[in-house]
Design a protein around this motif. Structure first.
Motif, PDB file in Angstrom:
ATOM      1  N   TRP A   1     -12.710 -41.515   3.868  1.00 25.54           N
ATOM      2  CA  TRP A   1     -13.086 -41.233   2.474  1.00 25.54           C
ATOM      3  C   TRP A   1     -11.860 -41.250   1.559  1.00 25.54           C
ATOM      4  CZ3 TRP A   1     -14.250 -37.051   6.029  1.00 25.54           C
ATOM      5  CH2 TRP A   1     -15.419 -37.275   6.753  1.00 25.54           C
TER       6      TRP A   1
ATOM      7  N   VAL B   1     -18.602 -34.329   1.792  1.00 33.37           N
ATOM      8  CA  VAL B   1     -18.658 -35.539   0.970  1.00 33.37           C
ATOM      9  C   VAL B   1     -19.994 -36.260   1.096  1.00 33.37           C
ATOM     10  CG1 VAL B   1     -16.157 -35.856   1.133  1.00 33.37           C
ATOM     11  CG2 VAL B   1     -17.638 -37.000   2.769  1.00 33.37           C
TER      12      VAL B   1
ATOM     13  N   SER C   1      -9.390 -41.693  -1.361  1.00 30.97           N
ATOM     14  CA  SER C   1      -9.518 -41.740  -2.809  1.00 30.97           C
ATOM     15  C   SER C   1      -8.251 -42.205  -3.495  1.00 30.97           C
ATOM     16  CB  SER C   1      -9.921 -40.366  -3.367  1.00 30.97           C
ATOM     17  OG  SER C   1      -8.897 -39.417  -3.120  1.00 30.97           O
TER      18      SER C   1
ATOM     19  N   LEU D   1     -11.242 -37.826  -0.159  1.00 33.52           N
ATOM     20  CA  LEU D   1     -12.199 -37.184  -1.051  1.00 33.52           C
ATOM     21  C   LEU D   1     -12.562 -35.774  -0.596  1.00 33.52           C
ATOM     22  CD1 LEU D   1     -14.659 -40.161  -1.674  1.00 33.52           C
ATOM     23  CD2 LEU D   1     -13.180 -39.091  -3.388  1.00 33.52           C
TER      24      LEU D   1
ATOM     25  N   PRO E   1     -16.294 -44.910   1.269  1.00 33.15           N
ATOM     26  CA  PRO E   1     -16.190 -46.373   1.109  1.00 33.15           C
ATOM     27  C   PRO E   1     -14.974 -47.018   1.775  1.00 33.15           C
ATOM     28  CG  PRO E   1     -15.474 -45.281  -0.886  1.00 33.15           C
ATOM     29  CD  PRO E   1     -15.947 -44.192   0.025  1.00 33.15           C
TER      30      PRO E   1
ATOM     31  N   ARG F   1     -21.245 -43.510   6.060  1.00 33.00           N
ATOM     32  CA  ARG F   1     -20.610 -42.370   5.393  1.00 33.00           C
ATOM     33  C   ARG F   1     -19.833 -41.517   6.400  1.00 33.00           C
ATOM     34  NH1 ARG F   1     -21.380 -39.679   0.217  1.00 33.00           N
ATOM     35  NH2 ARG F   1     -22.569 -41.528  -0.349  1.00 33.00           N
TER      36      ARG F   1
ATOM     37  N   MET G   1     -21.738 -36.637  -2.342  1.00 33.47           N
ATOM     38  CA  MET G   1     -20.969 -37.166  -3.472  1.00 33.47           C
ATOM     39  C   MET G   1     -21.509 -38.523  -3.913  1.00 33.47           C
ATOM     40  SD  MET G   1     -16.962 -36.402  -2.645  1.00 33.47           S
ATOM     41  CE  MET G   1     -16.317 -34.743  -2.564  1.00 33.47           C
TER      42      MET G   1
ATOM     43  N   LEU H   1     -20.982 -42.084  -5.042  1.00 35.75           N
ATOM     44  CA  LEU H   1     -19.810 -42.956  -4.903  1.00 35.75           C
ATOM     45  C   LEU H   1     -19.990 -44.304  -5.581  1.00 35.75           C
ATOM     46  CD1 LEU H   1     -18.969 -42.223  -1.149  1.00 35.75           C
ATOM     47  CD2 LEU H   1     -17.905 -41.233  -3.180  1.00 35.75           C
ATOM     48  N   THR H   2     -20.983 -44.410  -6.462  1.00 30.24           N
ATOM     49  CA  THR H   2     -21.222 -45.699  -7.121  1.00 30.24           C
ATOM     50  C   THR H   2     -20.068 -46.090  -8.037  1.00 30.24           C
ATOM     51  OG1 THR H   2     -22.467 -44.499  -8.814  1.00 30.24           O
ATOM     52  CG2 THR H   2     -23.727 -45.485  -6.998  1.00 30.24           C
ATOM     53  N   ASP H   3     -19.380 -45.086  -8.595  1.00 31.69           N
ATOM     54  CA  ASP H   3     -18.256 -45.383  -9.481  1.00 31.69           C
ATOM     55  C   ASP H   3     -16.909 -45.106  -8.816  1.00 31.69           C
ATOM     56  OD1 ASP H   3     -18.590 -42.688  -9.326  1.00 31.69           O
ATOM     57  OD2 ASP H   3     -18.313 -42.276 -11.470  1.00 31.69           O
ATOM     58  N   TRP H   4     -16.898 -45.111  -7.468  1.00 32.08           N
ATOM     59  CA  TRP H   4     -15.658 -44.827  -6.736  1.00 32.08           C
ATOM     60  C   TRP H   4     -14.598 -45.863  -7.051  1.00 32.08           C
ATOM     61  CZ3 TRP H   4     -13.073 -47.940  -3.245  1.00 32.08           C
ATOM     62  CH2 TRP H   4     -12.028 -47.341  -2.515  1.00 32.08           C
ATOM     63  N   ARG H   5     -13.376 -45.411  -7.206  1.00 32.07           N
ATOM     64  CA  ARG H   5     -12.249 -46.308  -7.414  1.00 32.07           C
ATOM     65  C   ARG H   5     -11.064 -45.784  -6.620  1.00 32.07           C
ATOM     66  NH1 ARG H   5     -13.004 -50.080 -11.155  1.00 32.07           N
ATOM     67  NH2 ARG H   5     -10.781 -50.500 -11.452  1.00 32.07           N
TER      68      ARG H   5
END
Length: 381
Positions: A374, A245, A376, A319, A358, A353, A248, A250-254
């Motif tokens: 991580w 990971v 998700s 993730l 996140p 990380r 990866m 992760l700016t648009d992680w939700r």
């Protein structure tokens, strides 16, 4: 031509001192205690890691430090048992060469119990020690095999004690008949041997137990982990690179929470929810542990937003793309505990990380492998 008569094969004769029942019994007492502690704490660890369905919702989340203590004792007693087992084998190895090898049914049972007991003990202590350094040079899965052989070891130990009980009873106390097996002048040598064995056990314990008992961390010379070494002052077993990971975006992680009222939250939205800070240890199966301050959203609050009832079981997905611990489940005893968080910060800093950015799970009285990083998604079961 002169014909020589056939040579009679004689077993070797051992003239060394201290290979007597009294010495073997004295060391066996210590070894038995170490194995008993190791077995009980090992079974506890196994069922906390892999609980059957009927037990999953009954596992307690308190005391919050419970797994840290039991797993620390498990590894410490296992390491202490290594010099004890070597000393025990040294005292009894001449009996491997007794002749005839089988004298009766009782003697056959005794030798069988000893063979299984020694093989299982050597296997358990060797594989357990290698597990503490995360080295697995064998083709089988460590956890289920280690658990199964633990029961084999216990059965062999019980059989051995039952067969040898008369001798153990005779040599248990200082006033027993076993003290007459050696001349009186050999008493100091026996005490010196037992003192040396005790010193060896103390040395390996003091130089390794600091990985979980942090007041002794300065003496942590032989342990594979130091509790203060790692990003953000906390060790890491599985890095982001090892989990796949690290690269990866992760700016648009939700976070996806699935339940009666499913929803999604971004990192900013999670940070806007009520935040709670708890002090909980990470305690790993390899024996190391360290307490830290975690800040995040209570899992019980996230489940309430999803319309879940109290006591609900939860599935958490990481993730990670692969791995035995990519998907984790926790019972209602954990989800209802206010100490169980979806953590966003560690010791006042945003999670690195390697520590699960996140977001990651942190829960009381739970093995480190199930403190999922991580995260998700979360699914109400």
């Amino acid at each position: 031509m002169r014909i020589r008569p056939p040579t009679t094969v004689r077993p070797p004769r051992f003239q060394g001192r201290l290979h007597d029942a009294r010495t073997a019994t004295a060391i066996g007492r210590w070894l038995g205690v170490a194995i008993a502690v190791c077995f009980v704490t090992g079974v506890t660890s196994h069922y906390l890691q892999r609980p059957p369905d009927w037990l999953a919702d009954a596992l307690p989340s308190r005391p919050y430090w419970g797994y840290r203590v039991t797993q620390g004792l498990h590894v410490a007693s296992g390491i202490a048992a290594i010099p004890l087992l070597l000393a025990k084998l040294w005292t009894v190895y001449p009996r491997l060469f007794v002749w005839p090898p089988l004298r009766s049914v009782r003697h056959a049972l005794e030798r069988l119990s000893v063979a299984v007991l020694v093989a299982a003990a050597v296997f358990q202590l060797t594989t357990g020690l290698l597990n503490t350094v995360q080295w697995y040079p064998w083709p089988f899965s460590f956890v289920p095999v280690h658990f199964a052989v633990a029961w084999l070891l216990l059965g062999a130990l019980v059989l051995h004690i039952a067969v040898k009980y008369p001798q153990i009873k005779a040599h248990w106390s200082r006033r027993s008949a076993g003290t007459l097996e050696l001349p009186a002048e050999d008493g100091p040598d026996r005490r010196s041997l037992l003192t040396g064995v005790a010193a060896a056990v103390g040395a390996v314990t003091l130089t390794t137990v600091g990985q979980s008992f942090t007041p002794l961390s300065r003496l942590d010379l032989l342990a594979p982990r130091h509790p203060d070494h790692g990003p953000q002052g906390l060790p890491v077993n599985r890095t982001a690179a090892a989990a796949g990971v690290s690269g990866m975006p992760l700016t648009d992680w939700r976070l996806t929470v699935t339940g009666p009222r499913s929803y999604e939250l971004g990192l900013d939205e999670l940070a806007a929810l009520p935040q709670h800070t708890v002090t909980l240890p990470i305690a790993c199966v390899e024996g190391w542990s360290k307490s830290a301050r975690w800040t995040g959203v209570r899992v019980m609050d996230l489940l309430e937003l999803a319309g879940a009832r109290p006591g609900t079981r939860l599935r958490v997905v990481s993730l990670e793309r692969r791995g035995a611990y990519r998907v984790m489940e926790m019972g209602g005893g954990y989800t209802d505990d206010p100490l169980t968080l979806l953590a966003l910060r560690l010791n006042g800093q945003v999670l690195s990380r390697d520590h699960g950015f996140p977001a990651r799970i942190i829960a009381p009285n739970r093995p480190g492998v199930w403190q999922t990083k991580w995260v998700s998604g979360m699914e109400v079961l």
